[in-house]
Design an enzyme around this catalytic site. Structure first.
Site, PDB file in Angstrom:
ATOM      1  N   ASP A  44       0.835  -1.200   0.000  1.00 24.13           N
ATOM      2  CA  ASP A  44       0.000   0.000   0.000  1.00 24.13           C
ATOM      3  C   ASP A  44       0.871   1.251   0.000  1.00 24.13           C
ATOM      4  O   ASP A  44       1.671   1.475   0.906  1.00 24.13           O
ATOM      5  CB  ASP A  44      -0.916   0.005   1.228  1.00 24.13           C
ATOM      6  CG  ASP A  44      -2.110   0.918   1.058  1.00 24.13           C
ATOM      7  OD1 ASP A  44      -1.933   2.064   0.594  1.00 24.13           O
ATOM      8  OD2 ASP A  44      -3.235   0.493   1.377  1.00 24.13           O
ATOM      9  N   SER A  88      -6.964   4.371  -1.641  1.00 30.10           N
ATOM     10  CA  SER A  88      -6.735   2.930  -1.723  1.00 30.10           C
ATOM     11  C   SER A  88      -7.968   2.144  -2.138  1.00 30.10           C
ATOM     12  O   SER A  88      -7.841   1.060  -2.731  1.00 30.10           O
ATOM     13  CB  SER A  88      -6.243   2.403  -0.367  1.00 30.10           C
ATOM     14  OG  SER A  88      -4.984   2.926  -0.049  1.00 30.10           O
ATOM     15  N   HIS A 437      -1.425  11.035  -0.942  1.00 28.15           N
ATOM     16  CA  HIS A 437      -0.959  10.136  -1.986  1.00 28.15           C
ATOM     17  C   HIS A 437      -0.399  10.952  -3.147  1.00 28.15           C
ATOM     18  O   HIS A 437      -0.698  12.135  -3.295  1.00 28.15           O
ATOM     19  CB  HIS A 437      -2.103   9.272  -2.508  1.00 28.15           C
ATOM     20  CG  HIS A 437      -2.676   8.355  -1.489  1.00 28.15           C
ATOM     21  ND1 HIS A 437      -3.838   7.637  -1.697  1.00 28.15           N
ATOM     22  CD2 HIS A 437      -2.264   8.023  -0.242  1.00 28.15           C
ATOM     23  CE1 HIS A 437      -4.108   6.902  -0.631  1.00 28.15           C
ATOM     24  NE2 HIS A 437      -3.169   7.128   0.272  1.00 28.15           N
TER      25      HIS A 437
END
Length: 473
Positions: A44, A88, A437
């Site tokens: 991840d 995610s 992110h």
């Protein structure tokens, strides 16, 4: 156009269409491997800079991670249905379902809108506000289960966290974790019937989402259900520690939740200064090996998802050291799995191994550091091995983040002892409460049955089709 010419043109078009279909079928046939088993590893947040930094951290510039040795590679585009930079939930769901989704949505139709869950009587996000009638889309885990294969999902995060949840649940918002937990309990209210008699192996943290609220379990379920008791009643072995996991017998379904209230410990802490839960937590390698042991008893084969989930959490906290240590632990699990599988499938003729990430982060390399300089240290120039300086004469670290909480108004010197400390937070370019992110492409690596199909630059949704083709579905 004259009738004769029209007929000739039509015949030509039909021949071209047939040829195109045959070529496509031939290509698909060439790559379809009918793999008996698939192990899908997901780091991840493990973007390219994280991979490179972890490699240098553990094996130096000239070394290789275990994942680097996988012979097939591809570059993956990760944007979601509504965002340049994904979270995610839709990125992992794209791998698992082949469908582009909006941010925060888990394994639902493309037009599903994320609706935040409400708070229950105890103040937890226990009220699922998803509109009735939402359309789910099948996951590769569900398809494998329907074909009689054993299936499993293991993670270092809470089991109900976004990445594992995409494999076995369908919901409009990733934060509805109590509803996600209910989808896993066979036969109970809210159960996901597409799982048949249940996911065969489940491991992670977040036991509170499965157990009733109490004064000592304030993150527990407001509905009073004990899902772990429900699992046990359906024949599952239920474990809370590494020892209980190791003792779990073959031939039974298994659920192991090794943290009462949250995620598993970071690997750095688990091995040096564990929490009360952490002292009894298995490593990701140990969980992976146990899962393979349990799932491989099924003669029809298996699908296993393995997530190194806390890489992402350390990056959000701009703590590169914990992110790199967790990346190495993830990489070690890959080697452990391949070595284990080769005991019975030496050439991986029956097993496909895929390793990738769901999205990038904003970790970046600074300066022209000397080869061999510790990657977490201050930058030292390749010409003279002296500390590199910014325009104001201050030292800086090689690793920094594009955004996050540690952006000083006035930079000062950073020394090696500070930069190398476990809790050091790298400096950031833009001040935000938490690092975000990144939107860059990520890398995919593969080996074994069907691995040749993974190549080039592809959208994350295409990975699902390649997994199906490898399975022969």
């Amino acid at each position: 156009m004259k009738p004769a010419l029209k007929t000739a043109a039509l015949k030509s078009a039909l021949k071209f269409s047939l040829l195109t279909t045959l070529v496509a079928a031939s290509v698909a046939s060439a790559y379809a491997a009918d793999a008996k088993n698939v192990i899908f590893f997901l780091g991840d947040g493990m973007g390219p800079s994280v991979v490179t930094a972890a490699r240098i951290f553990k094996y130096k510039e000239e070394g290789s991670l275990n994942m680097d040795k996988l012979e097939r590679t591809a570059r993956i585009k990760t944007f979601s249905n509504d965002a340049q930079t994904t979270d995610s939930a839709p990125s992992m769901a794209a791998y698992m379902t082949g469908v582009k989704m909006n941010n925060e949505v888990i394994s639902m139709a493309q037009d599903t809108i994320a609706k935040e869950p409400g708070r229950d009587a105890n103040g937890n996000l226990g009220v699922d506000n998803c509109p009735a009638g939402g359309k789910s889309v099948p996951t590769i885990l569900e398809l494998a289960k329907a074909k009689g294969k054993a299936v499993g999902a293991i993670t270092t995060t809470e089991l109900t966290h976004a990445t594992p949840a995409t494999t076995f649940s369908h919901i409009c918002n990733r934060n509805a974790q109590y509803a996600i937990a209910a989808q896993t309990a066979p036969g109970g209210v809210g159960y996901n019937a597409a799982l048949g008699d249940g996911v065969d192996v489940l491991m992670g943290g977040g036991r509170n989402h499965f157990t009733p609220w109490s004064a000592s379990n304030k993150g527990g379920r407001a509905d009073g259900r004990d899902l772990l008791a429900e699992f046990a009643a359906k024949g599952y072995t239920v474990a809370a520690t590494k020892a209980e996991m190791a003792a779990a017998p073959s031939g039974k379904k298994f659920i192991g939740l090794y943290s009462a209230k949250s995620h598993l410990d970071y690997e750095l802490d688990r091995t040096t200064k564990p929490s009360a839960d952490g002292a009894n937590q298995p490593s990701l390698s140990e969980m992976t090996l146990k899962a393979i042991d349990l799932l491989s008893k099924n003669n029809a084969g298996y699908f296993l998802m393995v997530e190194g989930g806390r890489i992402d959490h350390a990056l959000h906290g701009i703590n590169a050291k914990r992110a790199l240590v967790d990346t190495i632990a993830f990489d070690d699990a890959i080697k452990a799995a391949i070595d284990k599988v080769r005991e019975t499938d030496p050439k991986l003729e029956n097993t496909l191994i895929v390793v990738t990430a769901d999205h990038d982060h904003t970790l970046a390399f600074n300066g022209y550091g000397k080869r061999g300089n510790p990657i977490l240290d201050i930058n030292r120039g390749y010409k003279d091995n002296q500390p590199s300086k910014d325009e104001d004469g201050n030292t800086y670290t090689t690793l920094v983040f594009g955004n996050g909480p540690n952006r000083p108004d006035l930079r000062t010197n950073v020394d090696s002892a500070t930069a190398l400390a476990d809790n050091y937070q790298q400096e950031t370019g833009v001040r935000l409460a938490s690092e975000t992110h990144g939107g860059g492409d990520v890398k995919l690596l593969a080996t074994g049955a069907g691995a040749k199909a993974f190549k080039g630059t592809i959208d994350n949704t295409k990975v699902f089709a390649l997994l199906k083709a490898a399975f022969g579905f």
